[in-house]
Every structure is written in structure tokens, then in C-alpha cells.
Design an enzyme around this catalytic site. Sequence first.
Site, short mmCIF file in Angstrom:
data_model
loop_
_atom_site.label_atom_id
_atom_site.label_comp_id
_atom_site.label_asym_id
_atom_site.label_seq_id
_atom_site.Cartn_x
_atom_site.Cartn_y
_atom_site.Cartn_z
N ARG A 120 40.93 0.83 30.78
CA ARG A 120 42.39 0.94 30.92
C ARG A 120 43.13 -0.31 30.48
O ARG A 120 44.27 -0.54 30.88
CB ARG A 120 42.77 1.34 32.35
N LYS A 142 51.35 -3.33 17.69
CA LYS A 142 51.08 -1.96 17.23
C LYS A 142 49.61 -1.85 16.89
O LYS A 142 49.09 -2.59 16.06
CB LYS A 142 51.93 -1.61 16.00
N GLU A 184 54.47 -7.38 2.17
CA GLU A 184 55.00 -7.48 3.53
C GLU A 184 55.76 -8.78 3.74
O GLU A 184 56.52 -8.91 4.70
CB GLU A 184 53.87 -7.35 4.54
N LYS A 226 59.51 -11.51 12.28
CA LYS A 226 58.95 -10.37 13.02
C LYS A 226 59.01 -10.63 14.52
O LYS A 226 59.31 -9.71 15.30
CB LYS A 226 57.52 -10.08 12.60
N GLU A 236 60.19 -0.03 19.64
CA GLU A 236 60.94 0.72 18.63
C GLU A 236 61.85 1.76 19.27
O GLU A 236 61.90 2.92 18.85
CB GLU A 236 59.98 1.38 17.64
N ARG A 241 63.48 -2.53 15.53
CA ARG A 241 62.13 -2.68 15.01
C ARG A 241 61.83 -1.68 13.90
O ARG A 241 60.97 -1.92 13.05
CB ARG A 241 61.10 -2.54 16.14
N ASN A 245 59.81 -0.92 9.07
CA ASN A 245 59.13 0.16 8.36
C ASN A 245 59.68 0.38 6.96
O ASN A 245 59.34 1.38 6.32
CB ASN A 245 59.25 1.46 9.16
N HIS A 248 57.68 2.15 4.24
CA HIS A 248 56.49 2.76 4.82
C HIS A 248 56.51 4.29 4.80
O HIS A 248 55.45 4.91 4.71
CB HIS A 248 56.28 2.25 6.24
N HIS A 252 53.37 5.52 3.07
CA HIS A 252 52.31 6.25 3.76
C HIS A 252 52.01 7.58 3.07
O HIS A 252 50.86 8.04 3.06
CB HIS A 252 52.70 6.49 5.22
N HIS A 266 47.25 -0.70 1.29
CA HIS A 266 48.46 -0.48 2.10
C HIS A 266 49.65 -1.27 1.55
O HIS A 266 50.76 -0.73 1.40
CB HIS A 266 48.19 -0.87 3.55
#
Length: 364
Positions: A120, A142, A184, A226, A236, A241, A245, A248, A252, A266
Site C-alpha cells: 500500500r 506521475k 520536453e 515543472k 491535475e 498541470r 501535456n 501529448h 500519444h 516518446h
Amino acid sequence: MTTIPVSLGARSYDVVIEAGLLSRAADWLAPLSRGRTMAIVTDENVLPHLATLQAALTAAGVASEAIVLPPGESTKSWAQLEALTDRLLDLGVERGDHVIALGGGVIGDLVGFACSILKRGCGFVQIPTTLLAQVDSSVGGKTAINSRAGKNLIGAFHQPALVLIDPQVLDTLPVRQVRAGYAEVVKYGLIDDPAFFDWCEANAAALIAGDPAAREHAIAHSVAAKARIVAEDERETTGARALLNLGHTFGHALEAEAGFSNRLLHGEAVAAGMALAFGYSAAHGLARAADAERVAAHLRSVGLPDGATAAGISADGETLVAHMLHDKKMDAGTLPFLLARGIGGTFLDKSVDLADVRVFLDGD
């Protein structure tokens, strides 16, 4: 040495940046070891850096155990997640321990997600070894794996306890990986910092060629940008935030069409996606055509793709939009897009008509 705090209350941590840091990493890691063996997760491409890190830990009296995974995007999978968590349990990792993620974005994402669910939640430390991971994925918490439906759809927010960045490790990185990571970097200029985009235009060639001062400035500036955004909007929820993206949603879809393989890295997909976002914005009168062309020209100048065709993707708009429908940002059947009113003027648009996107992509 540069130390940048990520201010998140009880989940706050530091990002430490210094050339040669890897060989001195035990100064920061030994206090987290609690006198126990530290697990290091890495991949086969990072073995020289693993040797440096383990030697530093051994010299400081800290025992370590390495788990070496296959390289590549396919490692962000259910199978590798299961294998990794089983191995960490075999090693007796406790909730109070810290697992070290030594590698690029794939390793950081996988290890972070494994640590978010192991017993956990246990601690982890990011030691990113690619430019992309140093300026983006290692900071912000993330974590995720990929699924058949798309990229990063299975994951959690789980902040690291510490991020250690050694720009010198980039000297061993293939130039294609450096270029991909640079996408990036320049993203931060395109989001809300036109002066940094100016700096990128003037210094990108030196950065990619390995100039230490250019690399350290780009990394520190990107991490600070960042950290500021993450502190404002960790999960987000406010929209701040989401600006990270940029590129992206388009990117993606391109990655999915390429099968999440080395056919399209990527960062290369993000570069193509940013050019598409600016191109779409210009086509709809939101940004000047000159700004869209300036972005595309800069990406071309450093060897990055400026669209789907340049990225080697020949799929039609309908196919690419079908990939977008699996995007994790879908909300009540609507897909938000990051568009731009100019360089440094990125904004979130929740009213984009996917039929228009199909037509636009067919013209790329």
C-alpha cells in the site's frame, strides 16, 4: 550544485542537480537506507551507471541489490509490473524502505507505480539517466504502465522522496535519445516562457552536442518550471498541470500507431505533437501561421519530427483520432486539447471537435 524544492506539504522533496553527482549519491541515499539493503531497479542499457552507484553505496557501507529489466517501452507492462513487485517482495522491501529507480522514463514510471502499490505504498528515489527523464518524468509523481488500450492508462500519483540528477550521465546517451529528451525541454518555452524558447533557439545545438553549461541550464530551468506547476496543481485538478501535456494528445496517438516501440520515441512523438498542436491552432486562427512555422522549423533544425509524416506515421486522421479516444484525459466524452495563441501562450481547450481534428490530420 543546484537544489530545487518541489513544495507539496508533507509530500515535499528536493531535486538535486550537479555534474558527477552519481558517484556521490550515497551522501543522500545513506540516510534513507535505515541500515538495510537498498533495492536498485534499472535496465540493461544503464549497467555502467549501476556499477558507479553501487560502488558509491558500498564505499558508504550501504548494501544494495540490483534488479535489471529489459530496456524499452514494452517494459511498462502488467507482466513486468508483476515480476518487479514479486522480486521486491522476495527482497523483503518494507513500507519504510526506499527503492531506487535508476534509468529513463520507463524505469521511473514502472518503479514509481510498483512502489505506490507495494504494501500500500513504499518510498522511492528517482535517479534519471536520460534527458527526458531528468527534465520531465522524474519530477511530479506521475507513475504508470501501458495497456492494450493506450499509454499510461494504468497508474497512480506517487511522489518520490528525492530526485538526484547528474547531467554527466547524458554523455553516454545516444544522440537520438538526447534529441528526444530535448523535446520536453523546449516544451517549457512553448507553454508559458517565450524567453526560454528564445534561449532554446540559440542554444539547442550546443545542448545536444554535449555542452555542459547548456545542459545544466536547460535541466535546472526545466525542473524549476515543472516544480512550480506541480506545486500549484499536483493532481491535475485545476488545469495548470494539464499545460505540461502540450503535444501529448497528438503524440500519444502517434506512439500508439507505432506500437509504443523504438520506431518512434516518446520525445519524438511529443515534438511532432507540439508541431501539430501549433499547426492546428494556426489553422483555426488561434495562433499566427508564422509562430507555427517557427516552432516546426526549430524542431526540424535539431532533427526532430514536425508532424505525423515526418515522424514516419502514415495513418489517416480517423485512425489517429481512434487512438485519441483512449486518452486518459477523456472527460464525459470530451477530449481536452492543449492549443496555443502563440509561443508561450498554451491553453486548454475543451471544445475541440474531433471531426475537425480528423480533417486536419488528413492534411498533415
